[in-house]
Design a protein around this motif. Structure first.
Motif, PDB file in Angstrom:
ATOM      1  N   THR B  45      43.675  28.322  42.548  1.00  0.00           N
ATOM      2  CA  THR B  45      43.088  28.844  43.782  1.00  0.00           C
ATOM      3  C   THR B  45      41.570  28.943  43.657  1.00  0.00           C
ATOM      4  N   ASP B  74      46.558  34.105  48.271  1.00  0.00           N
ATOM      5  CA  ASP B  74      45.844  32.860  48.000  1.00  0.00           C
ATOM      6  C   ASP B  74      45.353  32.217  49.286  1.00  0.00           C
ATOM      7  N   GLU B 119      48.383  23.384  46.744  1.00  0.00           N
ATOM      8  CA  GLU B 119      48.507  24.196  45.530  1.00  0.00           C
ATOM      9  C   GLU B 119      49.986  24.469  45.328  1.00  0.00           C
TER      10      GLU B 119
HETATM   11 MG   LIG Z   1      46.979  30.548  43.252  1.00  0.00          MG
END
Ligand SMILES: [Mg+2]
Ligand SMILES: Nc1nc2c(ncn2[C@@H]2O[C@H](COP(=O)(O)OP(=O)(O)O)[C@@H](O)[C@H]2O)c(=O)[nH]1
Ligand SMILES: [Zn+2]
Ligand SMILES: [Zn+2]
Lengths: 135, 231
Positions: B45, B74, B119
């Motif tokens: 992140t 996040d 992610e």
């Molecule tokens: Mg993360």
């Protein structure tokens, strides 16, 4: 858990094949599991039993065959067991392997149906495996 | 009496097919997917926050999708960069699959998106087995995780198109041996590029963005040996 997704995918595929051939039960499912497939056979066996519950696979046995990783050198054509952790640099000449000959498979190799009604040979299910694409 | 049927079929064939369809669909409309994999806390992140800001500054239309078992923290961090961000809560599932990603992109991904960063769930085991239709797969490891991380998670590192070392500002206190790390990466993925980054010192700023753009422009990405499986 990852093995649950894998078990569900196996059950899903066998169920589909069972439907298309009118199978009433499954005796066993055999899987080839490469050393580098990232699957733990024990965890998979546990999940498989759960995933089979209430399906045509209920009670089916799971056999897993572990497939060792082997690589081939593009330069000197040597073929070697890569071991774990894998060694993908050629032990003979020090160049990078050209490809993995085995070790990443996660494949249904055989299904034993419990149905008695023998069907015509046309019932053979053979589905071509797509070539894994990584580019 | 039972009959044996050869059902030679790859277990993950469905995901692979879905990933291929998504890859074709997205690249056709000009969107390139970058899949980020690492253990929890390696700095996915943090690195993305920085690279998204840079993308914004350079006028590259980017978007990000972040997957977590729970919490939207996040997404909130990434959204500060100003690019479109979406959180995927996997509800306990330890990895993303191609059809999940496709569902989340539907009706959300802005038409003009050039780079879509994903992610993945913090985990180096199973996300490695699931192609998401990405053109660039990036595996991250921080200097505090040990030089042998690539040997402990060979499938993840072995299938990476790019390896990113994070938190290099802490390399000294962590006694990180870069040469050993690189040797270990080469063992499982000969020829893959390893880049060093730190969001604290600024090392490697823009490297992720640059590699992603070059993949988007059609430059050849590294072909990992492990991906050349004839299995
Ligand atoms: Mg993360
Ligand atoms: N010292 C240092 N800490 C970092 C760096 N990148 C991330 N961190 C810290 O590492 C922790 C985990 O980072 P995060 O980006 O949330 O990791 P993720 O779980 O992979 O997304 C946070 O406390 C970050 O502040 C870095 O380059 N240097
Ligand atoms: Zn998983
Ligand atoms: Zn050789």
């Amino acid at each position: 858990m990852h093995e649950m997704s894998v078990a569900l995918a196996v059950v899903d595929q066998v169920e589909q094949a069972a439907r298309s051939r009118g199978a009433v039960g499954v005796e066993s499912v055999s899987l080839d599991v490469g050393e580098l497939a990232g699957v733990v056979p024990d965890a998979l066996a546990f999940c498989f039993e759960l995933a089979c519950a209430g399906t045509v696979l209920e009670g089916a046995e799971l056999f897993t065959r572990s497939v060792p990783g082997t690589a081939r050198c593009g330069t000197c054509a040597d073929v070697w067991d890569v071991g774990m952790p894998p060694q993908l640099i050629c032990p003979a000449c020090g160049n990078a392997a050209a490809d993995l000959v085995s070790g990443r498979e996660l494949r249904i190799s055989e299904v034993r149906w419990a149905d008695v009604e023998a069907e015509a040979d046309a019932a053979h299910v053979r589905i071509r495996e797509p070539i894994p694409q990584e580019s | 009496m039972c009959r044996v049927v050869d059902l030679q079929q790859a277990v993950l064939a469905k995901n692979e097919a879905a990933a291929q369809i998504l890859r074709t669909e997205l690249t056709t409309r000009g969107t390139t997917v970058v899949n980020l994999l690492s253990s929890p806390g390696s700095g996915k992140t943090a690195l993305l926050e920085r690279e998204l800001l840079l993308a914004r500054e350079r006028g590259v239309p980017a978007a990000a999708l972040t997957a977590d078992l729970a919490t939207e923290n996040d997404a909130e961090r990434l959204a500060r960069s100003g690019v479109p961000v979406k959180q995927i809560l996997t509800d306990g599932l330890c990895h993303l699959e191609a059809d999940m990603l496709a569902r989340h992109l539907h009706n959300w991904l802005p038409e003009d998106t050039r780079l879509l960063f994903v992610e993945n769930v913090g985990n180096l085991v199973c996300p490695a087995s699931y192609d998401l239709g990405e053109s660039l797969r990036v595996v991250l490891a921080s200097v505090t995780e040990g030089e042998d991380k690539p040997l402990k998670y060979p499938t993840a590192f072995g299938l990476a198109h790019l390896v990113v070392v994070t938190k290099t500002d802490m390399a000294e206190p962590a006694a990180f041996d870069e040469a050993v790390f690189r040797t270990n990466v080469q063992q499982v993925n000969p020829g893959v590029e390893v880049v060093l980054t730190s969001v604290r010192s600024g090392e490697g700023a823009g490297c992720l963005l640059d590699r992603a753009l070059s993949a988007a422009e059609g430059s050849a990405v590294h072909a990992p040996v492990m991906a050349q499986a004839r299995a």
